[in-house]
Design a protein around this motif. Structure first.
Motif, PDB file in Angstrom:
ATOM      1  N   GLU A  35     106.895  71.364 118.111  1.00  0.00           N
ATOM      2  CA  GLU A  35     108.227  71.972 117.983  1.00  0.00           C
ATOM      3  C   GLU A  35     108.822  71.695 116.598  1.00  0.00           C
ATOM      4  O   GLU A  35     109.404  72.582 115.975  1.00  0.00           O
ATOM      5  CB  GLU A  35     109.162  71.431 119.071  1.00  0.00           C
ATOM      6  CG  GLU A  35     108.753  71.792 120.492  1.00  0.00           C
ATOM      7  CD  GLU A  35     108.923  73.273 120.806  1.00  0.00           C
ATOM      8  OE1 GLU A  35     109.542  74.012 120.026  1.00  0.00           O
ATOM      9  OE2 GLU A  35     108.418  73.692 121.871  1.00  0.00           O
ATOM     10  N   GLU A  68     113.767  76.217 119.234  1.00  0.00           N
ATOM     11  CA  GLU A  68     112.654  75.272 119.066  1.00  0.00           C
ATOM     12  C   GLU A  68     113.198  73.849 118.856  1.00  0.00           C
ATOM     13  O   GLU A  68     112.634  72.888 119.371  1.00  0.00           O
ATOM     14  CB  GLU A  68     111.739  75.674 117.905  1.00  0.00           C
ATOM     15  CG  GLU A  68     111.261  77.133 117.894  1.00  0.00           C
ATOM     16  CD  GLU A  68     110.409  77.569 119.081  1.00  0.00           C
ATOM     17  OE1 GLU A  68     110.354  76.861 120.095  1.00  0.00           O
ATOM     18  OE2 GLU A  68     109.815  78.659 118.980  1.00  0.00           O
ATOM     19  N   HIS A  71     114.031  72.553 122.137  1.00  0.00           N
ATOM     20  CA  HIS A  71     112.824  72.099 122.847  1.00  0.00           C
ATOM     21  C   HIS A  71     112.413  70.711 122.362  1.00  0.00           C
ATOM     22  O   HIS A  71     112.056  69.848 123.166  1.00  0.00           O
ATOM     23  CB  HIS A  71     111.659  73.071 122.596  1.00  0.00           C
ATOM     24  CG  HIS A  71     111.887  74.443 123.148  1.00  0.00           C
ATOM     25  ND1 HIS A  71     111.177  75.541 122.707  1.00  0.00           N
ATOM     26  CD2 HIS A  71     112.738  74.907 124.097  1.00  0.00           C
ATOM     27  CE1 HIS A  71     111.583  76.622 123.379  1.00  0.00           C
ATOM     28  NE2 HIS A  71     112.532  76.261 124.215  1.00  0.00           N
ATOM     29  N   GLU A 151     108.677  80.195 125.258  1.00  0.00           N
ATOM     30  CA  GLU A 151     107.599  80.490 124.303  1.00  0.00           C
ATOM     31  C   GLU A 151     106.917  81.813 124.657  1.00  0.00           C
ATOM     32  O   GLU A 151     106.539  82.580 123.761  1.00  0.00           O
ATOM     33  CB  GLU A 151     106.554  79.363 124.268  1.00  0.00           C
ATOM     34  CG  GLU A 151     107.087  77.946 124.167  1.00  0.00           C
ATOM     35  CD  GLU A 151     107.955  77.637 122.951  1.00  0.00           C
ATOM     36  OE1 GLU A 151     108.342  78.566 122.225  1.00  0.00           O
ATOM     37  OE2 GLU A 151     108.250  76.448 122.737  1.00  0.00           O
TER      38      GLU A 151
HETATM   39 FE   LIG Z   1     109.492  75.733 121.410  1.00  0.00          FE
END
Ligand SMILES: [Fe+2]
Ligand SMILES: [Fe+2]
Length: 171
Positions: A35, A68, A71, A151
């Motif tokens: 990530e 991201e 994440h 994703e």
């Molecule tokens: Fe991601």
């Protein structure tokens, strides 16, 4: 009534499950780095690209940087909850050779293919985490399934971009 012979199960936190917990932490650490590197690559591409056609791609990448990073934060939190340590920057090893800036900053197809490559790698790794946590760590599994869906959405979006370029003979 007789006392139970064993303590109630604490699932992934049971001492009997120490090895599995350590293996899951290692998978989460790798996911964390994936990530972080994606944030770096998408940030660079969202700024570097030139041209009229690049705008849509740059905006999509800008949105994804935030996702991201979100994440990465989730993976970091879960590493901590599982008694692992979020790794320091000196442990970072770059793996996204395919997402280095292109020779020409108008080479949008290079970036689109790079994003699809990165998302595919994330999908494969997160699918592995979902499998490894099955029946042993439903919390990590649940979190990873939600990230996996993001994703898949990212990859689908960029596959659509690539299709347009292919249709017009530009890819
Ligand atoms: Fe991601
Ligand atoms: Fe993504």
């Amino acid at each position: 009534m007789e006392a139970a012979a064993t303590a109630p199960s604490k699932g992934i936190f049971d001492s009997a499950n120490l090895q599995q917990r350590e293996r899951i932490v290692a998978l989460l650490q790798q996911a964390y780095w994936m990530e972080i590197e994606t944030v770096m690559s998408y940030l660079a591409a969202s700024v570097n690209l030139d041209g009229v056609r690049a705008q849509e791609i740059k905006e999509s990448l800008s949105d994804e940087i935030e996702e991201e990073l979100g994440h990465a934060k989730q993976f970091a939190e879960r590493i901590k909850e599982l008694y692992g340590v979020v790794p320091g920057s000196q442990q970072f090893a770059a793996a996204q050779g395919f997402l280095q800036p292109p020779e020409e900053q108008t080479d949008i197809v290079h970036v689109i293919r790079g994003v699809i490559h990165a998302e595919t790698g994330a999908i494969e790794h997160y699918t592995k985490i979902v499998e490894e946590t099955d029946g042993i760590d439903p919390v990590t599994q649940d979190m990873t399934i939600a990230i996996l869906r993001d994703e898949q959405g990212h990859r689908r979006l960029f596959e659509g971009f690539l299709r347009e370029y292919e249709f017009e003979g530009l890819a």
